[in-house]
Design a protein around this motif. Structure first.
Motif, mmCIF file in Angstrom:
data_model
loop_
_atom_site.group_PDB
_atom_site.id
_atom_site.type_symbol
_atom_site.label_atom_id
_atom_site.label_comp_id
_atom_site.label_asym_id
_atom_site.label_seq_id
_atom_site.Cartn_x
_atom_site.Cartn_y
_atom_site.Cartn_z
ATOM 1 N N UNK A 130 23.323 41.318 68.883
ATOM 2 C CA UNK A 130 22.602 41.478 70.155
ATOM 3 C C UNK A 130 22.873 42.824 70.819
ATOM 4 N N UNK A 131 24.041 43.410 70.570
ATOM 5 C CA UNK A 131 24.330 44.716 71.154
ATOM 6 C C UNK A 131 23.421 45.779 70.548
ATOM 7 N N UNK A 132 23.172 45.687 69.241
ATOM 8 C CA UNK A 132 22.265 46.622 68.581
ATOM 9 C C UNK A 132 20.821 46.333 68.992
ATOM 10 N N UNK A 133 20.471 45.044 69.092
ATOM 11 C CA UNK A 133 19.091 44.669 69.396
ATOM 12 C C UNK A 133 18.635 45.162 70.763
ATOM 13 N N UNK A 134 19.532 45.128 71.748
ATOM 14 C CA UNK A 134 19.106 45.537 73.090
ATOM 15 C C UNK A 134 18.704 47.000 73.123
ATOM 16 N N UNK A 135 19.371 47.829 72.309
ATOM 17 C CA UNK A 135 18.982 49.231 72.214
ATOM 18 C C UNK A 135 17.685 49.367 71.423
ATOM 19 N N UNK A 136 17.581 48.654 70.309
ATOM 20 C CA UNK A 136 16.422 48.779 69.433
ATOM 21 C C UNK A 136 15.146 48.249 70.081
ATOM 22 N N UNK A 137 15.259 47.101 70.764
ATOM 23 C CA UNK A 137 14.069 46.456 71.296
ATOM 24 C C UNK A 137 13.688 46.948 72.686
ATOM 25 N N UNK A 138 14.686 47.219 73.523
ATOM 26 C CA UNK A 138 14.409 47.543 74.920
ATOM 27 C C UNK A 138 14.907 48.919 75.349
ATOM 28 N N UNK A 139 15.690 49.588 74.533
ATOM 29 C CA UNK A 139 16.320 50.831 74.959
ATOM 30 C C UNK A 139 17.257 50.590 76.116
ATOM 31 N N UNK A 140 17.925 49.434 76.097
ATOM 32 C CA UNK A 140 18.678 48.939 77.257
ATOM 33 C C UNK A 140 20.120 49.434 77.208
ATOM 34 N N UNK A 141 20.392 50.535 77.897
ATOM 35 C CA UNK A 141 21.766 51.034 78.002
ATOM 36 C C UNK A 141 22.540 50.206 79.023
ATOM 37 N N UNK A 142 23.866 50.368 79.028
ATOM 38 C CA UNK A 142 24.693 49.602 79.975
ATOM 39 C C UNK A 142 24.245 49.763 81.426
ATOM 40 N N UNK A 143 23.972 50.991 81.911
ATOM 41 C CA UNK A 143 23.563 51.123 83.322
ATOM 42 C C UNK A 143 22.304 50.352 83.682
ATOM 43 N N UNK A 144 21.443 50.080 82.702
ATOM 44 C CA UNK A 144 20.253 49.282 82.999
ATOM 45 C C UNK A 144 20.650 47.859 83.378
#
Length: 396
Positions: A130-144
């Motif tokens: 899920x840590x990889x998926x959030x970047x791949x699917x949403x571009x979701x960095x920690x600050x988001x």
């Protein structure tokens, strides 16, 4: 049982961007902790290393890495990884072996060398991560995610950007007096609100940096502490490493959705509330007994969440505590007298141990310039990705 384990020594390497191996930082912190404890290296029979997953082979075998760097002495080793809760998990491993009679003196070390910018996943495709998926699917960095939590406080409790900025102002003032802090500069609300917006409503100065740094703790059983004449040492009253309870109905980084609660009712406490509750139960105390708290302020808004998760006030009241000055040194319940991650930044395997170092100095009365007068009990709060809870209670 937990009162039988004492904190004999603590040490840190200052946070910053130093451009060296994490091993050198860890060795520095370890030697400081051993000197603080007055314990010879040859007496240490267990080394527990908090690992980092970004620095190659040595990072994955941190216990043995630090044992070798300090000089092989035949001690047993262990290595822990629990994301940002790594330090507390490593501490719990050492304490458990001492309580089991399998160790007498343990050295716990966490150190990191971080990349510049966001903490991104390693290369490669991992569709079940899920840590990889959030970047791949949403571009979701920690600050988001931090911004989502901040917006939630605004919507539920009427928090404002000025409130978030005041958290940074408070922590920056505390950090001025901490020689291990990376950022030792006073800031104003205007400075925070005038800094770049990273993820609305959070500004650059609302969010912690990534840093190099290290922290170390020497633990020992009561018999050894008495043998070396350690009078009235700081005690480990509790360590909580609990996981969430199904259904987990509050969005939690790095997940993209919550669990359904249509058939099973949500638990009485949220995950973060349960972390503190488990620690209080083990220590046999409650929030009213706490003198100070070191919490995981990845963002200014998250500090306000943790104040409530620890039971230091009711839901929606953290802003009122902040505005009244209750969470500053000299107030009713100082939060992050060290300066917190606002002044340190993230050094993942080290930060939960750094909190323990700060609480230890506070309980000893050695936190010059930021001392919480009469401190008797301190609590830490941290959280690692993928359900790693982290809270440590120390007492004198």
């Amino acid at each position: 049982m937990s009162e039988q384990v004492a904190v004999l020594g603590v040490g840190m390497h200052p946070w910053g961007k130093w451009g060296r191996s994490f091993v050198s930082y860890g060795v520095h912190a370890a030697r400081e902790a051993l000197a603080d404890a007055g314990v010879p290296w040859t007496d240490v029979d267990l080394i527990v290393g908090g690992e980092t997953v970004r620095n190659g082979y040595a990072g994955y075998v941190a216990g043995a890495t630090f044992a070798q760097a300090l000089g092989w002495n035949g001690a047993r080793v262990a290595t822990s990884y629990a994301a940002c809760a790594t330090g507390a998990q490593a501490l719990d491993t050492a304490r458990s072996r001492i309580l089991a009679g399998q160790s007498e003196v343990a050295l716990v070390v966490g150190a990191d060398t971080t990349p510049k910018g966001f903490l991104a996943p390693n290369a490669g495709e991992r569709w079940d991560d899920p840590d990889w998926l959030r970047f791949r699917l949403l571009g979701m960095t920690n600050p988001a995610y931090f911004a989502l939590y901040a917006r939630r406080r605004m919507d539920l409790y009427g928090a404002t950007s000025e409130d978030f900025a005041q958290v940074k102002v408070k922590n920056a003032r505390h950090g001025l007096h901490n020689p291990n802090a990376r950022y030792r500069k006073e800031v104003s609300v205007a400075d925070v609100l005038g800094s770049a917006v990273v993820s609305d409503p959070l500004h650059l100065l609302d969010i912690c940096a990534t840093s190099d740094g290290a922290a170390a703790v020497v633990l020992a059983g009561a018999d050894y502490a008495r043998r070396i004449g350690a009078a009235g040492p700081v005690r480990v009253a509790a360590i909580s490493t609990v996981t969430p309870t199904f259904p987990h109905t509050v969005l939690d980084m790095p997940l993209l959705a919550t669990e359904p609660a249509g058939v099973v009712d949500p638990p009485e406490r949220t995950f973060k509330e349960s972390i503190a509750d488990a620690a209080y139960e083990e220590a046999g105390i409650g929030p009213d007994d706490v003198s100070l708290a070191e919490v995981y302020d990845l963002s200014t808004a998250l500090e306000l969440d943790w104040i409530e998760d620890l039971g230091l006030c009711k839901r929606g009241e953290a802003e009122a505590l902040l505005r009244a000055g209750d969470t500053t040194v000299g107030g009713r319940i100082p939060v992050n007298p060290s300066g917190g991650l606002a002044c340190f930044g993230e050094a993942v395997p080290a930060q939960a141990l750094a909190q323990v170092c700060e609480v230890t100095w506070q309980l000893r009365g050695l936190a010059e310039g930021r001392q919480v007068e009469g401190a008797r009990v301190g609590i830490t709060a941290n959280q690692g990705l993928f359900g790693h809870g982290s809270s440590v209670i120390l007492s004198v």
